[in-house]
Design a protein around this motif. Sequence first.
Motif, short mmCIF file in Angstrom:
data_model
loop_
_atom_site.label_atom_id
_atom_site.label_comp_id
_atom_site.label_asym_id
_atom_site.label_seq_id
_atom_site.Cartn_x
_atom_site.Cartn_y
_atom_site.Cartn_z
N SER A 122 0.99 -0.99 0.10
CA SER A 122 0.24 -0.06 -0.18
C SER A 122 0.89 1.03 0.05
O SER A 122 2.33 1.49 0.67
CB SER A 122 -1.55 -0.07 1.23
N GLU A 123 0.02 2.59 -0.20
CA GLU A 123 1.11 3.95 -0.29
C GLU A 123 -0.08 4.78 -0.35
O GLU A 123 -1.67 4.28 -0.67
CB GLU A 123 1.20 3.96 -1.37
N SER A 124 0.04 5.87 0.57
CA SER A 124 -0.65 6.40 1.52
C SER A 124 -2.73 5.94 2.13
O SER A 124 -3.14 6.36 1.35
CB SER A 124 -0.93 7.52 0.41
N ASN A 125 -1.88 5.02 2.36
CA ASN A 125 -3.76 4.17 2.58
C ASN A 125 -4.18 3.27 2.05
O ASN A 125 -5.31 3.47 1.94
CB ASN A 125 -4.42 5.09 3.58
N VAL A 126 -3.60 3.35 0.35
CA VAL A 126 -3.92 2.22 -0.76
C VAL A 126 -3.49 1.22 -1.14
O VAL A 126 -2.72 1.93 -1.19
CB VAL A 126 -4.43 4.18 -1.54
N ILE A 127 -4.01 0.57 -1.04
CA ILE A 127 -3.86 -0.88 -1.63
C ILE A 127 -3.28 -0.67 -3.03
O ILE A 127 -4.20 -1.21 -3.66
CB ILE A 127 -4.89 -2.10 -1.15
N ASN A 128 -2.18 -1.02 -3.28
CA ASN A 128 -1.70 -1.12 -4.35
C ASN A 128 -1.81 -3.05 -5.42
O ASN A 128 -3.00 -2.95 -5.92
CB ASN A 128 -0.98 -0.92 -4.97
N ALA A 129 -1.47 -3.95 -3.56
CA ALA A 129 -2.21 -5.30 -4.51
C ALA A 129 -1.57 -5.73 -3.68
O ALA A 129 -1.63 -5.82 -2.07
CB ALA A 129 -0.44 -5.38 -5.03
N ILE A 130 -3.02 -6.54 -3.57
CA ILE A 130 -3.44 -7.97 -2.36
C ILE A 130 -3.18 -8.88 -2.63
O ILE A 130 -2.33 -9.83 -3.96
CB ILE A 130 -5.19 -7.75 -1.88
N ILE A 131 -1.88 -9.68 -1.90
CA ILE A 131 -1.34 -10.92 -2.26
C ILE A 131 -1.97 -11.82 -1.34
O ILE A 131 -1.47 -12.08 0.14
CB ILE A 131 0.31 -11.40 -2.13
N CYS A 132 -2.74 -12.74 -1.68
CA CYS A 132 -3.61 -13.87 -1.20
C CYS A 132 -3.14 -15.19 -0.95
O CYS A 132 -3.32 -15.69 -2.11
CB CYS A 132 -4.60 -13.34 -1.06
N GLY A 133 -1.55 -15.67 0.20
CA GLY A 133 -1.68 -17.72 -0.11
C GLY A 133 -2.88 -18.51 0.72
O GLY A 133 -3.50 -17.97 1.31
N ILE A 134 -3.46 -19.37 -0.38
CA ILE A 134 -3.94 -20.73 0.29
C ILE A 134 -3.36 -21.33 0.30
O ILE A 134 -3.22 -21.86 -0.32
CB ILE A 134 -5.13 -20.34 -0.73
N GLY A 135 -3.82 -22.07 1.45
CA GLY A 135 -3.27 -23.59 1.49
C GLY A 135 -4.80 -24.20 1.64
O GLY A 135 -5.28 -23.93 2.76
N ILE A 136 -4.16 -25.30 1.44
CA ILE A 136 -5.21 -26.26 1.41
C ILE A 136 -4.70 -27.42 1.99
O ILE A 136 -4.02 -28.23 1.14
CB ILE A 136 -6.78 -26.60 -0.22
N ASN A 137 -5.02 -28.71 2.93
CA ASN A 137 -4.91 -30.26 2.90
C ASN A 137 -6.09 -30.88 1.86
O ASN A 137 -6.57 -31.18 2.91
CB ASN A 137 -4.79 -30.57 4.51
N ILE A 138 -5.01 -31.80 1.38
CA ILE A 138 -6.14 -32.46 0.41
C ILE A 138 -6.12 -33.72 0.87
O ILE A 138 -6.90 -34.36 1.03
CB ILE A 138 -5.52 -32.50 -1.16
N TYR A 139 -4.33 -34.45 0.24
CA TYR A 139 -4.52 -35.67 0.87
C TYR A 139 -4.01 -36.36 2.40
O TYR A 139 -3.25 -34.84 2.90
CB TYR A 139 -3.47 -36.37 -0.17
N LYS A 140 -3.87 -37.68 2.46
CA LYS A 140 -4.02 -37.35 4.34
C LYS A 140 -2.33 -37.99 4.13
O LYS A 140 -0.97 -38.00 3.08
CB LYS A 140 -4.26 -39.45 4.52
N ASN A 141 -1.90 -37.01 5.28
CA ASN A 141 -0.11 -36.95 5.50
C ASN A 141 0.33 -36.74 7.09
O ASN A 141 -0.39 -36.04 7.52
CB ASN A 141 0.36 -35.55 4.69
N GLU A 142 1.35 -37.78 6.90
CA GLU A 142 1.64 -37.82 8.41
C GLU A 142 1.70 -36.69 9.19
O GLU A 142 1.61 -36.03 10.36
CB GLU A 142 3.27 -38.92 8.88
N ASP A 143 2.58 -35.04 8.54
CA ASP A 143 2.57 -33.85 9.33
C ASP A 143 1.61 -33.61 9.84
O ASP A 143 1.42 -32.66 11.00
CB ASP A 143 3.81 -33.28 8.07
N VAL A 144 0.35 -33.67 8.66
CA VAL A 144 -0.44 -33.12 8.53
C VAL A 144 -1.10 -33.39 10.10
O VAL A 144 -1.78 -33.37 10.89
CB VAL A 144 -1.73 -32.70 8.27
N THR A 145 -1.36 -34.84 9.72
CA THR A 145 -2.38 -35.97 11.02
C THR A 145 -1.71 -35.54 12.46
O THR A 145 -2.10 -35.45 13.45
CB THR A 145 -2.67 -37.41 10.38
#
Length: 320
Positions: A195-218
């Motif tokens: 942002s600049e002067s309290n106006v958003i020039n860009a939004i960067i939205c990171g999305i994570g979705i757990n799809i398959y079974k995984n020991e690290d997630v479980t």
Amino acid sequence: MSNLKQEILKLLKSDRFISGQEMADRLKVSRTSVWKSINGLKTEGYSIESVTKKGYHLKEHPRYISPTALKVLVEGSSLFTRMEYLETTESTQIEAMQKLESQEGAYVVVALEQTKGRGRFSRPWASPKNSGLYLSIVLRPNIPITEIIRFNLFISLALSEALDAAFGVESGIKWPNDIYIKNKKVSGFLTEVVSESNVINAIICGIGINIYKNEDVTALGTATDIESEIDPDREIDLDDFMKKLIHNIEVYYDRFINEPFSSIREEWKSRSIVFNKKLKITETNESYVAKVLDIDSDGFLEVLDEAGEIRRVVSADIEL
């Protein structure tokens, strides 16, 4: 001209057998070109069977979003103009940030694996290869920075609805950035701005979705994945999910730009999992237990703490 693999993938998704000759005639290419493209799709993880006198048929989709399918989606998108597809990266957020000056418009960065994935408050997000969907979207809304909480609410609805439509689950939203199934987290997103002067020039939205079974997630105990929550006989088609997700983002982003939160407030509340529960709320310098009473027209929570005081939650970490 579109990539030939993309056009053939579209034909194979017609849910019927189609001959190599028919594909060649329709696309005005040689049978050899069709054969090479089909082999290319096989290397991307598509299971394609060939039956004499019947032709080709798409049996199974890969366990990840394929670059060909993603190109098809972006080329047909009314919002996104470019995409970046990576086998592995530290973080799609970092990749997306680095491209802000060299890329114009809205674009998507997708990775099969993140080695340093992160969520809100710099918490690590387990991102093992071919186990989840990891992407960052870049949007350029040119709006006041105060509108970012409203953006999160529109995107959370887009994500929750896409998950339900693609996989037949019943997901819920934990304000403001998490998606749950049966009281376990299946997805989250991180929203950052330039942002600049309290106006958003860009939004960067990171999305994570757990799809398959995984020991690290479980092993986390508080997380789940789509594979664990759907009917065992139901196929996980990530191409279809991404199509629904991109469409929903297009629709809800347009609504975010043109409509107030009140236009989706009741729909959002129907999916929320924070009402009628005692929650631990952690703000900048304080943690307290409270019950959520409502969400106001700006997207902020109204809560009643244990001392009987009504508070307005603007930015906080919430634990169920």
